[in-house]
Design a protein around this motif. Structure first.
Motif, PDB file in Angstrom:
ATOM      1  N   THR A   1       7.552   6.942   8.377  1.00  0.00           N
ATOM      2  CA  THR A   1       7.970   6.904   6.980  1.00  0.00           C
ATOM      3  C   THR A   1       7.239   5.810   6.218  1.00  0.00           C
ATOM      4  O   THR A   1       6.760   6.018   5.090  1.00  0.00           O
ATOM      5  N   ALA A   2       7.141   4.623   6.841  1.00  0.00           N
ATOM      6  CA  ALA A   2       6.430   3.524   6.183  1.00  0.00           C
ATOM      7  C   ALA A   2       4.978   3.909   5.925  1.00  0.00           C
ATOM      8  O   ALA A   2       4.424   3.658   4.854  1.00  0.00           O
ATOM      9  N   ARG A   3       4.364   4.546   6.930  1.00  0.00           N
ATOM     10  CA  ARG A   3       2.978   4.972   6.799  1.00  0.00           C
ATOM     11  C   ARG A   3       2.814   5.977   5.677  1.00  0.00           C
ATOM     12  O   ARG A   3       1.852   5.925   4.905  1.00  0.00           O
ATOM     13  N   GLN A   4       3.761   6.910   5.603  1.00  0.00           N
ATOM     14  CA  GLN A   4       3.685   7.939   4.570  1.00  0.00           C
ATOM     15  C   GLN A   4       3.771   7.305   3.185  1.00  0.00           C
ATOM     16  O   GLN A   4       3.074   7.711   2.261  1.00  0.00           O
ATOM     17  N   ALA A   5       4.642   6.305   3.058  1.00  0.00           N
ATOM     18  CA  ALA A   5       4.777   5.625   1.765  1.00  0.00           C
ATOM     19  C   ALA A   5       3.459   4.978   1.362  1.00  0.00           C
ATOM     20  O   ALA A   5       3.009   5.098   0.219  1.00  0.00           O
ATOM     21  N   VAL A   6       2.832   4.304   2.321  1.00  0.00           N
ATOM     22  CA  VAL A   6       1.549   3.674   2.026  1.00  0.00           C
ATOM     23  C   VAL A   6       0.503   4.730   1.703  1.00  0.00           C
ATOM     24  O   VAL A   6      -0.299   4.577   0.770  1.00  0.00           O
ATOM     25  N   ALA A   7       0.537   5.839   2.471  1.00  0.00           N
ATOM     26  CA  ALA A   7      -0.451   6.895   2.260  1.00  0.00           C
ATOM     27  C   ALA A   7      -0.347   7.456   0.847  1.00  0.00           C
ATOM     28  O   ALA A   7      -1.357   7.833   0.244  1.00  0.00           O
ATOM     29  N   ASN A   8       0.875   7.524   0.317  1.00  0.00           N
ATOM     30  CA  ASN A   8       1.041   8.011  -1.051  1.00  0.00           C
ATOM     31  C   ASN A   8       0.252   7.148  -2.026  1.00  0.00           C
ATOM     32  O   ASN A   8      -0.453   7.657  -2.901  1.00  0.00           O
ATOM     33  N   LEU A   9       0.395   5.842  -1.867  1.00  0.00           N
ATOM     34  CA  LEU A   9      -0.297   4.928  -2.776  1.00  0.00           C
ATOM     35  C   LEU A   9      -1.804   5.034  -2.606  1.00  0.00           C
ATOM     36  O   LEU A   9      -2.553   5.031  -3.589  1.00  0.00           O
ATOM     37  N   VAL A  10      -2.233   5.141  -1.339  1.00  0.00           N
ATOM     38  CA  VAL A  10      -3.667   5.210  -1.080  1.00  0.00           C
ATOM     39  C   VAL A  10      -4.251   6.481  -1.695  1.00  0.00           C
ATOM     40  O   VAL A  10      -5.316   6.460  -2.309  1.00  0.00           O
ATOM     41  N   SER A  11      -3.533   7.595  -1.524  1.00  0.00           N
ATOM     42  CA  SER A  11      -4.074   8.859  -2.023  1.00  0.00           C
ATOM     43  C   SER A  11      -4.126   8.863  -3.541  1.00  0.00           C
ATOM     44  O   SER A  11      -4.914   9.596  -4.128  1.00  0.00           O
ATOM     45  N   GLN A  12      -3.288   8.052  -4.165  1.00  0.00           N
ATOM     46  CA  GLN A  12      -3.314   7.978  -5.630  1.00  0.00           C
ATOM     47  C   GLN A  12      -4.264   6.896  -6.116  1.00  0.00           C
ATOM     48  O   GLN A  12      -4.356   6.653  -7.321  1.00  0.00           O
ATOM     49  N   GLY A  13      -4.926   6.256  -5.193  1.00  0.00           N
ATOM     50  CA  GLY A  13      -5.938   5.284  -5.604  1.00  0.00           C
ATOM     51  C   GLY A  13      -5.376   3.922  -5.970  1.00  0.00           C
ATOM     52  O   GLY A  13      -6.110   3.062  -6.427  1.00  0.00           O
ATOM     53  N   LEU A  14      -4.077   3.720  -5.770  1.00  0.00           N
ATOM     54  CA  LEU A  14      -3.496   2.428  -6.126  1.00  0.00           C
ATOM     55  C   LEU A  14      -3.747   1.380  -5.057  1.00  0.00           C
ATOM     56  O   LEU A  14      -3.662   0.191  -5.321  1.00  0.00           O
ATOM     57  N   ALA A  15      -4.008   1.822  -3.849  1.00  0.00           N
ATOM     58  CA  ALA A  15      -4.204   0.871  -2.766  1.00  0.00           C
ATOM     59  C   ALA A  15      -5.318   1.350  -1.854  1.00  0.00           C
ATOM     60  O   ALA A  15      -5.689   2.520  -1.854  1.00  0.00           O
ATOM     61  N   ILE A  16      -5.871   0.415  -1.112  1.00  0.00           N
ATOM     62  CA  ILE A  16      -6.895   0.731  -0.128  1.00  0.00           C
ATOM     63  C   ILE A  16      -6.475   0.113   1.193  1.00  0.00           C
ATOM     64  O   ILE A  16      -6.022  -1.035   1.227  1.00  0.00           O
ATOM     65  N   ALA A  17      -6.603   0.877   2.271  1.00  0.00           N
ATOM     66  CA  ALA A  17      -6.218   0.392   3.601  1.00  0.00           C
ATOM     67  C   ALA A  17      -7.459   0.049   4.403  1.00  0.00           C
ATOM     68  O   ALA A  17      -8.434   0.802   4.396  1.00  0.00           O
ATOM     69  N   TYR A  18      -7.418  -1.089   5.057  1.00  0.00           N
ATOM     70  CA  TYR A  18      -8.496  -1.475   5.952  1.00  0.00           C
ATOM     71  C   TYR A  18      -7.915  -1.683   7.341  1.00  0.00           C
ATOM     72  O   TYR A  18      -6.984  -2.488   7.507  1.00  0.00           O
ATOM     73  N   ARG A  19      -8.464  -0.984   8.308  1.00  0.00           N
ATOM     74  CA  ARG A  19      -7.962  -1.108   9.672  1.00  0.00           C
ATOM     75  C   ARG A  19      -8.174  -2.535  10.152  1.00  0.00           C
ATOM     76  O   ARG A  19      -9.264  -3.093  10.036  1.00  0.00           O
ATOM     77  N   GLY A  20      -7.145  -3.085  10.701  1.00  0.00           N
ATOM     78  CA  GLY A  20      -7.226  -4.439  11.220  1.00  0.00           C
ATOM     79  C   GLY A  20      -6.926  -5.519  10.207  1.00  0.00           C
ATOM     80  O   GLY A  20      -6.678  -6.661  10.576  1.00  0.00           O
ATOM     81  N   LYS A  21      -6.991  -5.160   8.939  1.00  0.00           N
ATOM     82  CA  LYS A  21      -6.790  -6.178   7.906  1.00  0.00           C
ATOM     83  C   LYS A  21      -5.485  -5.981   7.147  1.00  0.00           C
ATOM     84  O   LYS A  21      -4.695  -6.899   7.018  1.00  0.00           O
ATOM     85  N   GLY A  22      -5.281  -4.779   6.662  1.00  0.00           N
ATOM     86  CA  GLY A  22      -4.065  -4.532   5.905  1.00  0.00           C
ATOM     87  C   GLY A  22      -4.314  -3.577   4.757  1.00  0.00           C
ATOM     88  O   GLY A  22      -5.383  -2.983   4.642  1.00  0.00           O
ATOM     89  N   VAL A  23      -3.309  -3.450   3.918  1.00  0.00           N
ATOM     90  CA  VAL A  23      -3.405  -2.580   2.758  1.00  0.00           C
ATOM     91  C   VAL A  23      -3.418  -3.452   1.519  1.00  0.00           C
ATOM     92  O   VAL A  23      -2.580  -4.342   1.373  1.00  0.00           O
ATOM     93  N   PHE A  24      -4.357  -3.203   0.631  1.00  0.00           N
ATOM     94  CA  PHE A  24      -4.530  -4.060  -0.525  1.00  0.00           C
ATOM     95  C   PHE A  24      -4.465  -3.247  -1.814  1.00  0.00           C
ATOM     96  O   PHE A  24      -4.889  -2.091  -1.845  1.00  0.00           O
ATOM     97  N   VAL A  25      -3.907  -3.860  -2.843  1.00  0.00           N
ATOM     98  CA  VAL A  25      -3.911  -3.221  -4.153  1.00  0.00           C
ATOM     99  C   VAL A  25      -5.365  -3.039  -4.584  1.00  0.00           C
ATOM    100  O   VAL A  25      -6.177  -3.963  -4.464  1.00  0.00           O
ATOM    101  N   THR A  26      -5.684  -1.849  -5.028  1.00  0.00           N
ATOM    102  CA  THR A  26      -7.058  -1.546  -5.425  1.00  0.00           C
ATOM    103  C   THR A  26      -7.542  -2.566  -6.443  1.00  0.00           C
ATOM    104  O   THR A  26      -6.929  -2.725  -7.495  1.00  0.00           O
ATOM    105  N   PRO A  27      -8.621  -3.271  -6.126  1.00  0.00           N
ATOM    106  CA  PRO A  27      -9.131  -4.237  -7.094  1.00  0.00           C
ATOM    107  C   PRO A  27      -9.665  -3.521  -8.319  1.00  0.00           C
ATOM    108  O   PRO A  27     -10.312  -2.500  -8.227  1.00  0.00           O
ATOM    109  N   GLN A  28      -9.352  -4.029  -9.460  1.00  0.00           N
ATOM    110  CA  GLN A  28      -9.780  -3.371 -10.689  1.00  0.00           C
ATOM    111  C   GLN A  28     -10.159  -4.394 -11.736  1.00  0.00           C
ATOM    112  O   GLN A  28      -9.560  -5.436 -11.862  1.00  0.00           O
TER     113      GLN A  28
END
Lengths: 238, 238
Positions: B44-71
């Motif tokens: 469920t947590a992953r799915q929530a993050v995936a929603n944000l990533v698919s909408q371009g609000l966040a970017i996930a980096y393996r080993g580092k974390g999920v970050f708000v898309t820099p803009q």
DNA sequence: TCTGCCAACTTGTTATAACAAGTGAGCTTA
DNA sequence: TAAGCTCACTTGTTATAACAAGTTGGCAGA
């Protein structure tokens, strides 16, 4: 295996869609069928389907199934995506003109090839233009544009190159209610193109310079045929 | 609960991003932290993050974390996305004019609200126009356009409604080298807008009719601010 | 001090399992 | 015949579990 299973499966399905094995509106195999066909868990099968859905190639309906996104003819309208920098300048009330420097066939650079989805060093057409800002102190070169065109678009540009308006190396600009509006006459390629889905058509790059010749803005636009008509993504940074 | 957990979580995160609780480039909570915070499984947590990533609000980096898309500043240029049908007609050499029927505040329909990403029945602004084709046999109504505007765009349209060109209920059309070109004078809102990432701004719908009043084409365009500048998707069908 | 390894943390992939909810065909019943 | 119900099938949601793989900081050793 370096490539994940769900990627392999969704790529296989994508290929089947592209070659017409599954046509527009057809129902794709259900998650259960994918589980048996590829001997994977439902998570993996679901992920494979989710890839296609997120890319717009398929639509899922609960209780019914997953279907290839219905599409009619995908037409690519050629006028608007070409004029980002020009429109921006026009909107700011800046008079400008172009000089066409070159229109030549060159091997695609690595990054351009990646963006256009073609093999490295395969042939692309490059249009180079110099953008001049016409100020009170005379004309100043403020921008250098390089447009890389894939195979699909290049013939239209070639034909367009013989048009009188382009031969004059200028864009008609006129004043309307205090706003200078670019009419894009030499960009109106007056036609539609049927192009493959997801196919990147053009990489449009520009660099803008300040009056003292310092680069102040880089930008690039990639035009891409998507499942609807087309999409543009523009990235600009300092 | 009618709304899935992963939607609730991603909506909460989205809100925190929008109000600045997580700023551009900030690291979002890890999947493990989300699991503990919301007492959910990793799926469920992953799915929530995936929603944000698919909408371009966040970017996930393996080993580092999920970050708000820099803009940087996301600017939305207002002229081009508004003129799909009009440009298409102009390109086909059809003379036309508009009549503005209404500009009103209405509750958002279910599908429009979904596309704009706002609550159902929340207020949107609807602009209705009648498109007239001016043929040899007189003017014929051939199209009905309905544009639903979200909060971000509506003020600009309201201001624009008072412009003289719009008051005349027509678009300047002129002939250039045998091609009728719409200058979009009443569409040039001459400004930029800073808008939230991933925010849909407008749903633009039209129906075109043949001369015998039979509908021949439906179309819709959704303009959306993405992590670059903006993207358009146009769907048209019979 | 510097190098290198390792441990902890991160996201990515994949499996098994169960229930929820929407669809549609077919059967049952009136 | 027609209405309604049931059941099989579909995707959606969620949990538990394990391993893979990339990152980073700290610790041990040279």
């Amino acid at each position: 295996m370096s490539t994940p299973l769900h990627i392999s499966i969704s790529e296989k399905l994508r290929h089947q869609i592209e070659v017409g094995e599954y046509k527009s509106g057809d129902r794709l195999p259900s998650e259960h069928q994918l589980m048996e066909t590829f001997s994977v868990s439902r998570i993996t099968a679901r992920q494979a389907v989710a890839n296609l859905v997120s890319q717009g190639l398929a639509i899922a309906y609960r209780g019914k199934g997953v279907f290839v996104t219905p599409q009619k003819k995908v037409t690519y309208s050629l006028s608007s995506p070409l004029v980002f920098l020009e429109q921006d300048m026009a909107r700011q009330g800046v008079a400008f003109s172009f000089e066409n420097l070159a229109f030549e066939s060159v091997p695609a650079a690595t990054d351009v090839a990646a963006e256009l989805g073609i093999a490295e060093k395969s042939e692309v057409y490059r249009q180079k233009k110099l953008l001049r800002m016409d100020g009170a102190a005379g004309a100043v070169d403020i921008s250098y544009l390089s447009t890389a065109l894939g195979e699909a678009l290049a013939p239209l540009f070639k034909r367009q190159m013989t048009f009188p308006t382009l031969a004059q190396n200028g864009i008609p600009v006129e004043r309307l209610d205090g706003v200078i509006e670019c009419t894009h006459a030499d960009y109106d390629l007056s036609g539609y193109l049927e192009v493959p889905l997801g196919h990147a058509l053009m990489v449009y790059r520009y660099t803008a310079y300040s009056r003292d010749q310092q680069p102040v803005l880089h930008g690039s636009t990639i035009s891409r045929a998507d499942r609807f008509c087309y999409s543009l993504s523009t990235r600009s940074g300092s």
